[in-house]
Design a protein around this motif. Structure first.
Motif, short mmCIF file in Angstrom:
data_model
loop_
_atom_site.label_atom_id
_atom_site.label_comp_id
_atom_site.label_asym_id
_atom_site.label_seq_id
_atom_site.Cartn_x
_atom_site.Cartn_y
_atom_site.Cartn_z
N ILE A 35 7.23 -5.17 -9.19
CA ILE A 35 7.96 -4.30 -8.27
C ILE A 35 7.89 -4.92 -6.89
O ILE A 35 6.80 -5.21 -6.39
N ASN A 36 9.05 -5.17 -6.29
CA ASN A 36 9.09 -5.67 -4.91
C ASN A 36 9.00 -4.47 -3.97
O ASN A 36 9.88 -3.60 -3.98
N ALA A 37 7.94 -4.40 -3.19
CA ALA A 37 7.68 -3.21 -2.36
C ALA A 37 8.82 -2.93 -1.39
O ALA A 37 9.20 -1.78 -1.19
N GLN A 38 9.38 -3.97 -0.81
CA GLN A 38 10.45 -3.78 0.17
C GLN A 38 11.72 -3.25 -0.48
O GLN A 38 12.36 -2.31 0.01
N VAL A 80 0.83 -1.21 0.00
CA VAL A 80 0.00 0.00 0.00
C VAL A 80 0.87 1.26 0.00
O VAL A 80 0.64 2.20 -0.78
N SER A 81 1.89 1.27 0.85
CA SER A 81 2.79 2.43 0.91
C SER A 81 3.52 2.63 -0.40
O SER A 81 3.66 3.77 -0.88
N ARG A 124 3.21 5.81 -2.93
CA ARG A 124 4.42 6.59 -3.26
C ARG A 124 4.59 6.70 -4.78
O ARG A 124 4.83 7.77 -5.33
N LEU A 125 4.45 5.58 -5.48
CA LEU A 125 4.59 5.57 -6.94
C LEU A 125 3.49 6.38 -7.60
O LEU A 125 3.71 7.09 -8.59
N THR A 126 2.29 6.30 -7.03
CA THR A 126 1.15 7.05 -7.56
C THR A 126 1.38 8.55 -7.43
O THR A 126 1.11 9.32 -8.35
N GLU A 127 1.88 8.96 -6.28
CA GLU A 127 2.14 10.38 -6.04
C GLU A 127 3.19 10.91 -7.02
O GLU A 127 3.05 12.00 -7.57
N GLU A 128 4.22 10.11 -7.25
CA GLU A 128 5.28 10.51 -8.18
C GLU A 128 4.73 10.66 -9.60
O GLU A 128 5.05 11.61 -10.31
N ALA A 129 3.91 9.68 -10.01
CA ALA A 129 3.35 9.72 -11.36
C ALA A 129 2.38 10.88 -11.52
O ALA A 129 2.37 11.58 -12.54
N ALA A 130 1.56 11.11 -10.49
CA ALA A 130 0.59 12.21 -10.54
C ALA A 130 1.30 13.56 -10.62
O ALA A 130 0.84 14.49 -11.30
#
Length: 354
Positions: A347-350, A255-256, A260-266
């Protein structure tokens, strides 16, 4: 000319329409129809020209075998030269149903239908509309999924109309399908039965019935040099128009990571889609979030996968991030489809956090 669309249900069959559809198949035409898995694009399996029409309508590579659908068990002997004991056992337990078996083909089956192979993929669907259409069409109907090659498979007639409405003769609208993922494929041309495509009937179920069954080693790998023995083994499939990545790991980290990726793309002006579950959908921001179902009822995830991918096409998102779905029973089938849709981008979240 647009395809004629006829609506009916398995409980309320329109036999006049089925006869008309059967006549279209016998004349070499193409009819899309519902099965319990996804909608199929049907043509006469014993007519080489009809099989070539299927490839042309879908834009499908002609070395990608078509599945021959039957509606009576006795028909199996006409299109195969040998039925191993294990295949007989599986047919007795799982047919009619979401299981396809690969067997040595009889001469009656043209190579145009089998992608040039000496084997034939055969299935006996449980859907009543499909069964009646197969009988009306001559008993042997070649039918891959009724979508443009590479796109998410159709689980509703509207999906078929969107992709193939101008390229085929008729669409039988039987409503939304039940399972939503294509059939399990088991190859009986090797010494040990091999699963070439996971589905609703899992490896564990097959092993519980037959004992020694293995998963094909190349299932999670795309190798352009390999000649596919089963539909969808070689090519990117089920893909949305947007760039799709799968994020795996512990739930909190996934989720985190997606947020994070969504915020960067947006921030770059991109429209982002997120494939979540009922349990996590409220935890995402800056994105067009769609729930695929509940992890507590994994059949809902399989049921909605292609529909969600198509919804994101309609929403015109630029990038999609999906949670991974390694669920107990159907996880292999769900992840097989998702990986192909994503071109194996994981994508491995860790690791991404580091």
């Amino acid at each position: 000319m647009r395809a004629e669309v006829v609506a009916m249900t398995g409980e309320n069959l329109d036999m006049d329409a089925i006869k008309k559809a059967g006549d279209i198949l016998k004349a070499g035409g193409l009819v899309a129809f519902p099965t319990e898995t996804v909608y199929g694009l049907g043509g006469n399996a014993l007519d080489p020209q009809a099989s070539m029409k299927i490839y042309a309508a879908k834009g499908r590579p002609s070395d990608n075998p078509l599945i021959v659908h039957i509606a009576e068990l006795e028909q199996l002997e006409k299109i195969t030269t040998e039925i191993p004991e294990g295949a007989k056992i599986l047919a007795e337990k799982y047919w009619p149903g979401p299981l396809t078996m690969i067997l040595p083909k009889a001469d009656i089956v043209p190579r145009e239908t089998t992608g040039g192979l000496d084997s034939v993929a055969v299935r006996f669907p449980s859907d009543k509309i499909a069964q009646e259409l197969i009988k009306a069409g001559g008993g042997f109907v070649a039918a891959p999924s009724a979508n443009t090659s590479g796109r998410p498979s159709p689980t509703m007639a509207e999906h078929v109309e969107e992709d193939l409405g101008d390229a085929i003769d008729m669409i039988i609208d039987g409503g939304q399908v039940g399972i939503g993922l294509e059939s399990t494929i088991v190859d009986f041309t090797e010494d040990v039965p091999v699963v070439l495509r996971p589905g609703y009937i899992s490896l564990e179920m097959l092993q519980g019935t037959l004992g020694d069954v293995r998963m094909d080693k190349g299932l999670l790998i795309t190798d352009s040099s390999v000649h596919p023995k089963a539909p969808g083994m070689k090519y990117r499939h089920y893909a949305p128009k947007a760039d799709l990545s799968i994020v795996e790991g512990a739930e909190e980290e996934v989720v985190s990571c997606i947020n994070r990726l969504t915020e960067e793309a947006a921030a770059k002006g991109m429209k982002v889609g997120v494939i979540a579950t009922d349990e996590t959908k409220e935890r995402y921001a800056h994105a067009d979030v769609l729930s695929i179902g509940s992890r507590e009822e994994e059949e809902t995830i399989a049921h909605h996968l292609y529909e969600v991918l198509r919804d994101f096409d309609d929403d015109r998102v630029d990038v999609i991030y999906s949670e991974a779905f390694y669920t107990p029973k159907m996880g292999q089938a769900i992840m097989n489809r998702l990986l192909k849709a994503a071109g194996h981008k994981i994508i491995n979240a860790q690791e991404e956090k580091k």
